[in-house]
Write an enzyme that holds these catalytic residues in place. Structure first.
Site, PDB file in Angstrom:
ATOM      1  N   SER A  24       0.812  -1.224   0.000  1.00  0.00           N
ATOM      2  CA  SER A  24       0.000   0.000   0.000  1.00  0.00           C
ATOM      3  C   SER A  24       0.846   1.275   0.000  1.00  0.00           C
ATOM      4  CB  SER A  24      -0.970   0.008   1.183  1.00  0.00           C
ATOM      5  OG  SER A  24      -1.930  -0.998   1.004  1.00  0.00           O
ATOM      6  N   LYS A  71      -9.045  -4.649  11.546  1.00  0.00           N
ATOM      7  CA  LYS A  71     -10.206  -4.294  10.713  1.00  0.00           C
ATOM      8  C   LYS A  71     -11.535  -4.362  11.475  1.00  0.00           C
ATOM      9  CE  LYS A  71      -8.640  -5.505   6.065  1.00  0.00           C
ATOM     10  NZ  LYS A  71      -9.027  -6.243   4.857  1.00  0.00           N
ATOM     11  N   ASN A  92     -11.760  -1.143   6.398  1.00  0.00           N
ATOM     12  CA  ASN A  92     -10.372  -1.104   5.904  1.00  0.00           C
ATOM     13  C   ASN A  92      -9.932   0.325   5.582  1.00  0.00           C
ATOM     14  OD1 ASN A  92     -11.639  -0.571   3.456  1.00  0.00           O
ATOM     15  ND2 ASN A  92     -10.260  -1.855   2.271  1.00  0.00           N
ATOM     16  N   ASP A 107     -13.275  -3.110   0.144  1.00  0.00           N
ATOM     17  CA  ASP A 107     -12.995  -4.409  -0.488  1.00  0.00           C
ATOM     18  C   ASP A 107     -14.104  -4.802  -1.483  1.00  0.00           C
ATOM     19  OD1 ASP A 107     -10.561  -4.888   0.708  1.00  0.00           O
ATOM     20  OD2 ASP A 107     -11.392  -6.033   2.376  1.00  0.00           O
ATOM     21  N   GLY A 130     -14.182 -19.469   1.627  1.00  0.00           N
ATOM     22  CA  GLY A 130     -13.817 -18.700   2.816  1.00  0.00           C
ATOM     23  C   GLY A 130     -15.023 -17.980   3.373  1.00  0.00           C
ATOM     24  N   GLY A 133     -13.593 -11.813   6.752  1.00  0.00           N
ATOM     25  CA  GLY A 133     -13.979 -10.458   6.387  1.00  0.00           C
ATOM     26  C   GLY A 133     -14.011 -10.230   4.883  1.00  0.00           C
ATOM     27  N   ALA A 134     -13.017 -10.763   4.170  1.00  0.00           N
ATOM     28  CA  ALA A 134     -12.968 -10.558   2.718  1.00  0.00           C
ATOM     29  C   ALA A 134     -14.152 -11.248   2.047  1.00  0.00           C
ATOM     30  CB  ALA A 134     -11.649 -11.084   2.159  1.00  0.00           C
ATOM     31  N   TYR A 217      -2.665 -11.686  -4.191  1.00  0.00           N
ATOM     32  CA  TYR A 217      -1.911 -11.051  -5.282  1.00  0.00           C
ATOM     33  C   TYR A 217      -0.410 -11.304  -5.195  1.00  0.00           C
ATOM     34  CZ  TYR A 217      -1.384  -7.388  -1.752  1.00  0.00           C
ATOM     35  OH  TYR A 217      -1.116  -6.711  -0.591  1.00  0.00           O
TER      36      TYR A 217
HETATM   37  P1  ATR Z   1      -9.880 -12.052   5.783  1.00  0.00           P
HETATM   38  O1  ATR Z   1     -10.206 -10.840   6.607  1.00  0.00           O
HETATM   39  O2  ATR Z   1      -8.717 -11.855   4.859  1.00  0.00           O
HETATM   40  O3  ATR Z   1     -11.062 -12.630   5.112  1.00  0.00           O
HETATM   41  P2  ATR Z   1     -10.088 -13.969   7.923  1.00  0.00           P
HETATM   42  O4  ATR Z   1     -11.249 -13.194   8.466  1.00  0.00           O
HETATM   43  O5  ATR Z   1      -9.028 -14.466   8.861  1.00  0.00           O
HETATM   44  O6  ATR Z   1      -9.308 -13.128   6.824  1.00  0.00           O
HETATM   45  O7  ATR Z   1     -10.679 -15.207   7.096  1.00  0.00           O
HETATM   46  C1  ATR Z   1      -9.879 -16.140   6.474  1.00  0.00           C
HETATM   47  C2  ATR Z   1     -10.752 -17.255   5.856  1.00  0.00           C
HETATM   48  O8  ATR Z   1      -9.879 -18.180   5.223  1.00  0.00           O
HETATM   49  C3  ATR Z   1     -11.562 -18.035   6.884  1.00  0.00           C
HETATM   50  O9  ATR Z   1     -12.813 -18.347   6.334  1.00  0.00           O
HETATM   51  C4  ATR Z   1     -10.734 -19.289   7.087  1.00  0.00           C
HETATM   52  O10 ATR Z   1     -11.461 -20.455   7.370  1.00  0.00           O
HETATM   53  P3  ATR Z   1     -12.021 -20.779   8.865  1.00  0.00           P
HETATM   54  O11 ATR Z   1     -13.276 -19.973   8.988  1.00  0.00           O
HETATM   55  O12 ATR Z   1     -12.268 -22.228   8.837  1.00  0.00           O
HETATM   56  O13 ATR Z   1     -10.950 -20.364   9.814  1.00  0.00           O
HETATM   57  C5  ATR Z   1     -10.124 -19.481   5.733  1.00  0.00           C
HETATM   58  N1  ATR Z   1      -8.882 -20.231   5.845  1.00  0.00           N
HETATM   59  C6  ATR Z   1      -7.736 -19.807   6.415  1.00  0.00           C
HETATM   60  N2  ATR Z   1      -6.806 -20.776   6.359  1.00  0.00           N
HETATM   61  C7  ATR Z   1      -7.393 -21.841   5.746  1.00  0.00           C
HETATM   62  C8  ATR Z   1      -6.970 -23.150   5.393  1.00  0.00           C
HETATM   63  N3  ATR Z   1      -5.726 -23.569   5.656  1.00  0.00           N
HETATM   64  N4  ATR Z   1      -7.831 -23.949   4.750  1.00  0.00           N
HETATM   65  C9  ATR Z   1      -9.087 -23.539   4.485  1.00  0.00           C
HETATM   66  N5  ATR Z   1      -9.563 -22.310   4.802  1.00  0.00           N
HETATM   67  C10 ATR Z   1      -8.730 -21.481   5.416  1.00  0.00           C
END
Ligand code: ATR
Length: 277
Positions: A24, A71, A92, A107, A130, A133-134, A217
């Site tokens: 950033s 966040k 964010n 986002d 997933g 938050g994203a 990215y």
């Molecule tokens: P962000 O704000 O970037 O979305 P986050 O809130 O930490 O980050 O969310 C990350 C997501 O990636 C979560 O849904 C997480 O799954 P869990 O809800 O089961 O924790 C998922 N994630 C992270 N590592 C993972 C892995 N090794 N395999 C599968 N899903 C994963």
């Protein structure tokens, strides 16, 4: 914001922990310079969300980017939170208007801006990998843009909670083989540098998704995208979304349109040069 002397720089900042790896500062610095907008953009590693707000006020920071892990927690310290950011549960971006701090989340708009350059959204189906938050930002933005998302997440309770708050479908990872959609979007960090051999998705199911996007990215082409390309899918890296979420921040802070293409080239050049971090 107090009136500033014409030759005084506007101050912008990134807050997170860690922040050293963030692109950033490079991207925003380049954008402001190209716009002829006199500004500084610095990264601060802080220890808690209260420090973020304290520093913004003390240093008269006009706008801030917020990254992991603040966040969600920073929201409680703000004067106001935009409706979408509130629904997502994460901020964010902070705008300082005359000492009044308001939180936003760029986002979703960043994703939609990027997807719109690539594919149609209205009437199309999306599988979102997933439920963090994203993913919440993606689901809300896709629904608002007329798309139909389905959420798949390792922790099924989180997928269910996300889907229930926005009124969409959800499922456990085991269901992915039975799904078909116009586009698959990875929002998990699986495959991110340095763990570039990992993928969030079994390769054999990629043929169910003609378009595959990764929000990661770094690397620009993740293992998911390499596998998808080999399976005949059209692929999209997270660079465009990263650029557009940053561009939307600049619009909120300055009400000026930033040079998006220049920002993209700046980010890509750095990623291609470093190849890693
Ligand atoms: P962000 O704000 O970037 O979305 P986050 O809130 O930490 O980050 O969310 C990350 C997501 O990636 C979560 O849904 C997480 O799954 P869990 O809800 O089961 O924790 C998922 N994630 C992270 N590592 C993972 C892995 N090794 N395999 C599968 N899903 C994963």
């Amino acid at each position: 914001m107090k009136d500033r002397a014409m030759n005084e720089s506007a101050v912008f900042a990134l807050f997170g922990n860690p922040v050293a790896q963030s692109l950033s500062p490079l991207m925003h610095g380049a954008a402001f310079a190209q716009m002829g907008f006199k500004a500084t953009y610095s990264a601060y590693q802080v220890n808690d969300a209260a420090d973020v707000v304290h520093m913004i006020r003390e240093r008269e920071i006009r706008g801030a980017s917020i990254t992991i892990p603040f966040k969600e927690t920073v929201m409680g310290f703000l004067d106001d939170v935009d409706k979408s950011a509130s629904a997502i549960g994460a901020v964010n971006t902070i705008v300082n208007r005359d000492g009044r701090l308001k939180g936003y989340n760029t986002d979703g708009p960043g994703l939609i801006h990027d997807l719109a350059e690539w594919i149609a959204i209205r009437g199309k189906s999306f599988v979102i990998l997933g439920a963090g938050g994203a993913a919440r930002a993606a689901v809300l933005a896709l629904i608002q843009a007329g798309g139909t998302p389905v959420v798949i997440n390792r922790t099924v309770e989180k997928a269910r909670a996300l889907a229930e708050s926005f009124g969409c479908r959800w499922g456990p990872p085991a269901e992915i083989g039975r799904l078909e959609a116009d586009c698959l979007i990875n929002t998990t960090p699986v495959g991110m540098f340095p763990e570039t051999d990992r993928t969030p998705m079994e390769t054999k199911f990629l043929v169910h998704f003609p378009c595959v996007m990764d929000m990661i990215y770094n690397p620009v082409k993740t293992r998911l995208l390499r596998d998808a390309e080999a399976a005949g899918c059209v692929i999209r890296s997270g660079v465009g979304m990263f650029v557009h979420q940053g561009a939307e921040q600049i619009r909120l802070w300055t009400e000026m349109e930033p040079p998006r293409e220049f920002m993209r080239r700046t980010v890509l050049e750095r990623l291609e040069k470093n190849g890693g971090d």
